[in-house]
Design an enzyme around this catalytic site. Sequence first.
Site, short mmCIF file in Angstrom:
data_model
loop_
_atom_site.label_atom_id
_atom_site.label_comp_id
_atom_site.label_asym_id
_atom_site.label_seq_id
_atom_site.Cartn_x
_atom_site.Cartn_y
_atom_site.Cartn_z
N GLU A 81 -14.03 17.14 -3.70
CA GLU A 81 -13.39 18.12 -2.74
C GLU A 81 -14.17 19.58 -2.55
O GLU A 81 -14.53 19.79 -3.71
CB GLU A 81 -12.13 18.34 -3.02
N CYS A 144 -2.08 18.59 -4.13
CA CYS A 144 -3.26 18.52 -4.83
C CYS A 144 -4.04 19.86 -4.45
O CYS A 144 -4.68 20.71 -5.14
CB CYS A 144 -3.93 17.57 -4.45
N HIS A 168 -10.40 13.48 -5.45
CA HIS A 168 -9.27 12.64 -5.14
C HIS A 168 -9.90 11.25 -5.12
O HIS A 168 -11.21 10.81 -5.09
CB HIS A 168 -9.19 12.64 -3.57
N1 PCA Z 1 -1.83 13.21 -4.81
C1 PCA Z 1 -1.03 14.32 -3.88
C2 PCA Z 1 -0.29 15.16 -4.63
C3 PCA Z 1 -0.19 14.49 -6.10
C4 PCA Z 1 -1.43 13.48 -6.19
O1 PCA Z 1 -1.73 12.80 -6.98
C5 PCA Z 1 -2.09 15.28 -3.04
O2 PCA Z 1 -3.32 14.48 -2.73
O3 PCA Z 1 -1.67 16.14 -2.68
#
Ligand code: PCA
Length: 206
Positions: A81, A144, A168
């Site tokens: 990201e 996140c 991610h």
């Molecule tokens: N993914 C979510 C919140 C916790 C997670 O593992 C997100 O992408 O915001």
Amino acid sequence: MKVLLTGFNPFANLKMNPSQLIVEEIAAKAKSWHDIQVTGEVLPTEFVAAGERIQELMSQIKPEVYLGLGVARSRSILNLERVALNLDDCTLPDNAGLTLEGKKIVDDAPVAYFSTLPLLHIKNELIKKGTPVEISNHAGTYVCNHVYYLALRQINLLGIDTIGGFIHIPFISEQDSVAGQHKINLSELVLAIEHCLQILKYFKST
Ligand code: PCA
């Protein structure tokens, strides 16, 4: 090299969160490493509690590297990201039942922070090792992104030279999912994140 590695607990209707399993496994393995010291923490998938905790951890640990992990159903490969937005916006309540719509995370603060990790370098090195990975320009507007934003902001406020970023990860093949849709399994992901830490260690030392 001192690393703060975070993941999240399960949320929505997930039975498990692979980011939690990765953090737990790497933190356990790292106990026998001499070159990288890992503080692993599984954050609650809650805006307020996770936001407070990440700022606390950053101030206490002052790591050389911050790496946040979270799962995203929409991703099919690792996503590095690039940007954390000053925005909470969701329809899915967090684990505390909170839904935030179009709210700034911090008033009078920058619209966004950029990752300070060498993303292109990490991407190229991971691809060399056979890990499918891409750079993403949007970490979403859920928990996140919230934690990612507050982590980068705290680094700024503390004036420390921590480099930080967020990855991610996709659902893993062990999760109940549409058969054949998810090609990566937990041990491959653990290995990919370990590689990532090695890449960063080498990067920091040159
Ligand atoms: N993914 C979510 C919140 C916790 C997670 O593992 C997100 O992408 O915001």
